[in-house]
Scaffold this motif. Structure first.
Motif, PDB file in Angstrom:
ATOM      1  N   CYS A  87       0.872  -1.134   0.154  1.00 40.88           N
ATOM      2  CA  CYS A  87       0.075   0.096  -0.104  1.00 40.88           C
ATOM      3  C   CYS A  87       0.935   1.264   0.185  1.00 40.88           C
ATOM      4  N   HIS A 146      -3.042   5.115   0.177  1.00 42.92           N
ATOM      5  CA  HIS A 146      -3.791   3.868  -0.459  1.00 42.92           C
ATOM      6  C   HIS A 146      -4.250   3.168   0.716  1.00 42.92           C
ATOM      7  N   GLN A 147      -5.345   2.441   0.614  1.00 41.61           N
ATOM      8  CA  GLN A 147      -5.860   1.307   1.512  1.00 41.61           C
ATOM      9  C   GLN A 147      -5.410  -0.063   0.908  1.00 41.61           C
ATOM     10  N   VAL A 177      -0.890  -0.664  -4.368  1.00 39.06           N
ATOM     11  CA  VAL A 177      -0.671   0.589  -5.346  1.00 39.06           C
ATOM     12  C   VAL A 177      -0.198  -0.051  -6.461  1.00 39.06           C
ATOM     13  N   SER A 203      -0.834   8.432  -8.695  1.00 32.81           N
ATOM     14  CA  SER A 203      -1.015   6.814  -8.282  1.00 32.81           C
ATOM     15  C   SER A 203      -2.227   6.116  -8.505  1.00 32.81           C
ATOM     16  N   THR A 204      -2.615   5.130  -8.617  1.00 25.05           N
ATOM     17  CA  THR A 204      -3.844   4.185  -8.761  1.00 25.05           C
ATOM     18  C   THR A 204      -3.326   3.248  -7.828  1.00 25.05           C
ATOM     19  N   GLY A 205      -4.466   2.782  -7.192  1.00 22.22           N
ATOM     20  CA  GLY A 205      -4.495   1.358  -6.332  1.00 22.22           C
ATOM     21  C   GLY A 205      -5.657   0.368  -6.521  1.00 22.22           C
ATOM     22  N   ASP A 241      -7.810   0.062  -4.297  1.00 21.11           N
ATOM     23  CA  ASP A 241      -8.704   0.645  -3.722  1.00 21.11           C
ATOM     24  C   ASP A 241      -9.620   1.252  -4.483  1.00 21.11           C
ATOM     25  N   GLN A 268      -7.776  13.494  -4.552  1.00 16.28           N
ATOM     26  CA  GLN A 268      -7.908  12.146  -4.903  1.00 16.28           C
ATOM     27  C   GLN A 268      -9.544  11.814  -5.215  1.00 16.28           C
ATOM     28  N   ASP A 301     -12.335   8.644  -6.079  1.00 23.68           N
ATOM     29  CA  ASP A 301     -12.656   7.383  -6.140  1.00 23.68           C
ATOM     30  C   ASP A 301     -13.337   6.764  -7.543  1.00 23.68           C
TER      31      ASP A 301
END
Length: 479
Positions: free
Chosen positions: A102, A128-129, A132, A147-149, A151, A167, A169
């Motif tokens: 993460c 990030h949860q 990543v 960055s993208t994850g 989550d 950020q 969602d």
């Protein structure tokens, strides 16, 4: 006739270098995430490697060809497998890594390469949860990283302060992301098969449309003229490429089937020549195309073929190429055997003079704007530099992480407890314990708030899903 179209890139050809000019015995990562596993710039080659008990990657000076020693120093600070690496376009000694732990870590590589394992990052970016998965540096703003994850969150960071500034969602896993020329927008592909264009200053979705209809990951790249080029799969699992208008994603300008192989096709784009190279995972081919303003817009040139499939691949930025050999692209191809093969692509010319038409001014390693200017809403096109005498990297200072008024070489020590009400007095107090930094503490509190908010959002989503599930069960029971 279409196949007689004239192009100076008609006879571009790739020729792999001899084995002793390549890199050998690299233990390439075994992770299954769709990544290129390789990143290259005019100074260094970086490859994600297999590591026990954590995540690491190899960094080699370009000149250090040949067999890589089994105990060669690594960049190893992640607690989970590294999934993506990306060199900063404005400082050839700075690389960011994303991992399953993460975390995003930003590293400073010494000019001469690594003499020992590098475990101390310059800054860790934590918000990030889940793991990543993708990193992309802003093309023109200093120290801005996207960055993208897993989550399903996209974050824009100010690396210079270590803060998550924006950020958003997304509805599903993000597969690919690419900034436009001045970094004012970016395009992304998702698991829900939609193509989306977002504003970088607000993260508002400006355009959305159905992309490739197949289930496997689609890739995308923003072209210099504002169009979007993508690769993906049809419902029948055939590989396709498509060209899109950035202001209307309802249907592609062009969509063509390529073949029926099953490897994800990575896109490498050269904005100077408007050429696109497609390299599929597990393929032994690199196809290349020229994109023009005349129909059919995407013109197939030819392909490079070898007898070994590519496990991963890296693409040299234009400023790292050899203009004396009319080299217009260079790939670093990872083999399953641990070989990293160097493949220059050249345009055959008899003249030994500098070829102006092959080398228009290219993006320099100077940022056009600062992170503060970008986050204040400013956009700027890349600063361009001539390739005439080859490109010399400009001297860079070491990356410093600036916590408000404090300049720190590395992350400040975490202080376990304090009262937020007396932060002001603590900041003004003449004698503070060694290592106590109230401003850094405030930054940590801000980060924790971001993490708590993300948890709250996730809990809310799970509660809603649970409520839906319970109502469905009740309906079934009543029936």
């Amino acid at each position: 006739m279409a196949f007689m179209r004239k192009s100076k890139f008609r006879h571009v050809f790739g020729q792999a270098l001899k084995r002793d000019q390549c890199y050998d015995a690299i233990r390439v990562t075994r992770t299954s995430w769709e990544s290129t596993y390789c990143a290259v710039n005019p100074k260094f080659l970086a490859v994600i490697t297999e590591a026990a008990g954590g995540g690491s990657f190899l960094v080699l000076p370009l000149a250090k060809t040949g067999r890589v020693s089994i105990d060669h120093p690594m960049v190893s600070g992640h607690k989970g497998a590294v999934l993506d690496i990306a060199w900063c376009p404005h400082n050839d000694n700075i690389i960011a890594s994303a991992a399953e732990d993460c975390a995003i870590k930003v590293w400073q590589i010494p000019d001469e390469g690594l003499k020992e394992n590098l475990t101390e990052s310059v800054v860790d970016l934590l918000s990030h949860q889940r793991r990543v998965t993708l990193l992309q540096w802003h093309p023109t703003a200093m120290n801005v990283l996207l960055s993208t994850g897993s989550d399903n969150v996209i974050i824009l960071w100010n690396v210079g302060t270590g803060e998550a500034i924006l950020q958003v969602d997304m509805p599903d896993q993000i597969y690919s992301v690419s900034f436009n020329l001045d970094g004012s927008r970016f395009v992304c592909t998702c698991k829900d098969k939609n193509l989306r264009i977002l504003d970088t200053h607000t993260l508002e979705v400006l355009q959305e449309g159905k992309g490739h209809l197949g289930a496997k990951p689609a890739q995308c790249v923003y072209l210099k003229n504002g169009q979007v080029f993508s690769t993906g799969f049809s419902k029948m699992s055939e590989r396709q490429y498509a060209l899109w208008n950035e202001n209307d994603l309802s249907s592609p300008v062009v969509i063509e089937e390529i073949d029926s192989s099953n490897g994800v096709m990575f896109i490498f784009y050269d904005p100077d020549t408007n050429m696109v190279y497609l390299a599929g995972k597990g393929d032994s081919l690199i196809r290349y195309y020229e994109i023009t303003d005349e129909a059919p817009y995407v013109h197939f040139l030819t392909l490079y073929q070898s007898n070994a499939p590519q496990r991963g691949i890296g693409f040299m930025p234009k400023r790292g190429l050899n203009v004396n050999n009319n080299e217009i692209a260079r790939f670093y191809k990872l083999h399953n055997t641990g070989l990293c093969e160097v493949i220059p692509f050249t345009v055959p010319r008899k003249s030994e003079l500098f070829q102006d038409d092959l080398y228009p001014d290219t993006a320099a390693d100077e940022p056009a704007i600062s992170a503060d200017e970008f986050f204040a809403g400013k956009n700027a096109k890349p600063i361009l530099a001539s390739m005439k005498d080859g490109f010399a990297s400009s001297n860079k200072e070491q990356l410093k992480v600036v916590r408000k008024s404090n300049i720190l070489d590395k992350m400040p020590p975490k202080t376990s407890q304090t009262s937020s009400s007396n932060n002001a007095e603590a900041a003004a107090a003449p004698a503070l314990p060694t290592g106590f930094d109230p401003k850094a503490l405030l930054d940590d509190v801000r980060k924790l708030k971001l993490i708590v908010k993300a948890h709250e959002r996730r809990i809310k989503t799970l509660e809603e899903k649970m409520a839906e599930f319970e109502s469905e069960e009740e309906t079934v029971d009543d029936a």
